[in-house]
Design a protein around this motif. Structure first.
Motif, PDB file in Angstrom:
ATOM      1  N   UNK A   1      48.956  87.704  90.741  1.00  0.00           N
ATOM      2  CA  UNK A   1      49.829  88.855  90.998  1.00  0.00           C
ATOM      3  C   UNK A   1      49.228  90.133  90.429  1.00  0.00           C
ATOM      4  N   UNK A   2      48.525  90.009  89.298  1.00  0.00           N
ATOM      5  CA  UNK A   2      47.917  91.168  88.666  1.00  0.00           C
ATOM      6  C   UNK A   2      46.448  91.321  89.047  1.00  0.00           C
ATOM      7  N   UNK A   3      45.936  90.358  89.818  1.00  0.00           N
ATOM      8  CA  UNK A   3      44.530  90.367  90.210  1.00  0.00           C
ATOM      9  C   UNK A   3      43.631  90.489  88.978  1.00  0.00           C
ATOM     10  N   UNK A   4      43.942  89.686  87.987  1.00  0.00           N
ATOM     11  CA  UNK A   4      43.239  89.745  86.705  1.00  0.00           C
ATOM     12  C   UNK A   4      42.744  88.363  86.296  1.00  0.00           C
ATOM     13  N   UNK A   5      41.525  88.335  85.793  1.00  0.00           N
ATOM     14  CA  UNK A   5      40.905  87.132  85.258  1.00  0.00           C
ATOM     15  C   UNK A   5      40.906  87.240  83.737  1.00  0.00           C
ATOM     16  N   UNK A   6      41.121  86.127  83.060  1.00  0.00           N
ATOM     17  CA  UNK A   6      41.161  86.125  81.600  1.00  0.00           C
ATOM     18  C   UNK A   6      40.148  85.121  81.040  1.00  0.00           C
ATOM     19  N   UNK A   7      39.776  85.371  79.808  1.00  0.00           N
ATOM     20  CA  UNK A   7      39.017  84.385  79.046  1.00  0.00           C
ATOM     21  C   UNK A   7      39.616  84.347  77.647  1.00  0.00           C
ATOM     22  N   UNK A   8      40.354  83.273  77.369  1.00  0.00           N
ATOM     23  CA  UNK A   8      40.915  83.068  76.037  1.00  0.00           C
ATOM     24  C   UNK A   8      39.856  82.374  75.192  1.00  0.00           C
ATOM     25  N   UNK A   9      39.475  83.006  74.098  1.00  0.00           N
ATOM     26  CA  UNK A   9      38.417  82.475  73.246  1.00  0.00           C
ATOM     27  C   UNK A   9      38.994  82.145  71.877  1.00  0.00           C
ATOM     28  N   UNK A  10      39.001  80.885  71.527  1.00  0.00           N
ATOM     29  CA  UNK A  10      39.519  80.417  70.245  1.00  0.00           C
ATOM     30  C   UNK A  10      38.396  79.786  69.434  1.00  0.00           C
ATOM     31  N   UNK A  11      38.647  79.645  68.134  1.00  0.00           N
ATOM     32  CA  UNK A  11      37.665  79.024  67.231  1.00  0.00           C
ATOM     33  C   UNK A  11      36.291  79.671  67.411  1.00  0.00           C
ATOM     34  N   UNK A  12      36.268  80.978  67.395  1.00  0.00           N
ATOM     35  CA  UNK A  12      35.030  81.693  67.643  1.00  0.00           C
ATOM     36  C   UNK A  12      34.004  81.436  66.558  1.00  0.00           C
ATOM     37  N   UNK A  13      32.740  81.417  66.985  1.00  0.00           N
ATOM     38  CA  UNK A  13      31.613  81.177  66.088  1.00  0.00           C
ATOM     39  C   UNK A  13      30.659  82.378  66.149  1.00  0.00           C
ATOM     40  N   UNK A  14      29.860  82.585  65.119  1.00  0.00           N
ATOM     41  CA  UNK A  14      28.894  83.689  65.166  1.00  0.00           C
ATOM     42  C   UNK A  14      27.983  83.628  66.395  1.00  0.00           C
ATOM     43  N   UNK A  15      27.676  82.428  66.852  1.00  0.00           N
ATOM     44  CA  UNK A  15      26.807  82.301  68.025  1.00  0.00           C
ATOM     45  C   UNK A  15      27.503  82.685  69.332  1.00  0.00           C
ATOM     46  N   UNK A  16      28.790  82.985  69.273  1.00  0.00           N
ATOM     47  CA  UNK A  16      29.499  83.508  70.450  1.00  0.00           C
ATOM     48  C   UNK A  16      29.294  85.012  70.603  1.00  0.00           C
ATOM     49  N   UNK A  17      28.653  85.633  69.646  1.00  0.00           N
ATOM     50  CA  UNK A  17      28.397  87.066  69.710  1.00  0.00           C
ATOM     51  C   UNK A  17      27.552  87.419  70.928  1.00  0.00           C
ATOM     52  N   UNK A  18      27.956  88.490  71.596  1.00  0.00           N
ATOM     53  CA  UNK A  18      27.188  88.943  72.748  1.00  0.00           C
ATOM     54  C   UNK A  18      28.015  89.847  73.636  1.00  0.00           C
ATOM     55  N   UNK A  19      27.388  90.267  74.731  1.00  0.00           N
ATOM     56  CA  UNK A  19      28.077  91.061  75.733  1.00  0.00           C
ATOM     57  C   UNK A  19      28.637  90.090  76.768  1.00  0.00           C
ATOM     58  N   UNK A  20      29.895  90.261  77.082  1.00  0.00           N
ATOM     59  CA  UNK A  20      30.565  89.381  78.027  1.00  0.00           C
ATOM     60  C   UNK A  20      30.808  90.135  79.335  1.00  0.00           C
ATOM     61  N   UNK A  21      30.407  89.495  80.432  1.00  0.00           N
ATOM     62  CA  UNK A  21      30.527  90.096  81.754  1.00  0.00           C
ATOM     63  C   UNK A  21      31.405  89.233  82.656  1.00  0.00           C
ATOM     64  N   UNK A  22      32.221  89.898  83.417  1.00  0.00           N
ATOM     65  CA  UNK A  22      32.992  89.258  84.476  1.00  0.00           C
ATOM     66  C   UNK A  22      32.202  89.412  85.776  1.00  0.00           C
ATOM     67  N   UNK A  23      32.215  88.376  86.609  1.00  0.00           N
ATOM     68  CA  UNK A  23      31.485  88.437  87.869  1.00  0.00           C
ATOM     69  C   UNK A  23      32.287  87.755  88.968  1.00  0.00           C
ATOM     70  N   UNK A  24      32.078  88.219  90.172  1.00  0.00           N
ATOM     71  CA  UNK A  24      32.793  87.669  91.328  1.00  0.00           C
ATOM     72  C   UNK A  24      31.810  87.244  92.411  1.00  0.00           C
ATOM     73  N   UNK A  25      32.123  86.132  93.049  1.00  0.00           N
ATOM     74  CA  UNK A  25      31.345  85.657  94.198  1.00  0.00           C
ATOM     75  C   UNK A  25      31.523  86.639  95.345  1.00  0.00           C
ATOM     76  N   UNK A  26      30.399  87.034  95.935  1.00  0.00           N
ATOM     77  CA  UNK A  26      30.466  88.015  97.011  1.00  0.00           C
ATOM     78  C   UNK A  26      29.774  87.514  98.278  1.00  0.00           C
ATOM     79  N   UNK A  27      29.505  86.200  98.338  1.00  0.00           N
ATOM     80  CA  UNK A  27      28.844  85.658  99.515  1.00  0.00           C
ATOM     81  C   UNK A  27      29.827  85.113 100.523  1.00  0.00           C
ATOM     82  N   UNK A  28      29.407  84.093 101.258  1.00  0.00           N
ATOM     83  CA  UNK A  28      30.234  83.501 102.299  1.00  0.00           C
ATOM     84  C   UNK A  28      31.323  82.599 101.726  1.00  0.00           C
TER      85      UNK A  28
END
Length: 122
Positions: free
Chosen positions: A72-99
């Motif tokens: 309904x909101x056309x929104x994607x989520x990523x719930x991240x729990x129990x985070x670790x230092x190795x989870x550090x980084x830039x996070x990107x959302x992406x969508x399939x644009x092919x057939x």
């Protein structure tokens, strides 16, 4: 389709964050979250076949992260729990644009990307 991520930030190890990806335009059959750690390439960590809400996760985040959608909101989520230092980084959302995709996200062509949101875990 245009994608705009939000929700990143700095958190201590063991904490939680929830990333948002607001999409505009026609919905995509498959959407995903990618992570780019410092000095490394971009890697897919979670994907969602939006037609049936079938999710798939990389081993590194399985059991800690949850990908979901609000159609309904056309929104994607990523719930991240129990985070670790190795989870550090830039996070990107992406969508399939092919057939059409008939068997989940297998073979998805992620041609549309957001600008990314930074997550830092200390």
């Amino acid at each position: 389709v245009q994608l705009v991520e939000s929700g990143g930030g700095a958190v201590q190890a063991g904490g939680s964050l929830r990333l948002h990806c607001a999409a505009s335009g026609l919905p995509s059959a498959c959407m995903a979250w990618f992570r780019q750690a410092p000095g490394k390439g971009r890697a897919k960590i979670a994907s969602l076949y939006t037609i049936s809400s079938i999710a798939d996760y990389a081993d590194s985040v399985k059991g800690r992260f949850t990908i979901s959608q609000d159609k309904a909101k056309n929104t994607l989520y990523l719930q991240m729990d129990k985070l670790k230092p190795e989870d550090t980084g830039m996070y990107y959302c992406a969508a399939h644009s092919g057939g059409p995709l008939w068997l989940g996200c297998a073979g998805a062509d992620f041609g549309v990307w957001g600008q990314g949101t930074q997550v830092t875990v200390s």
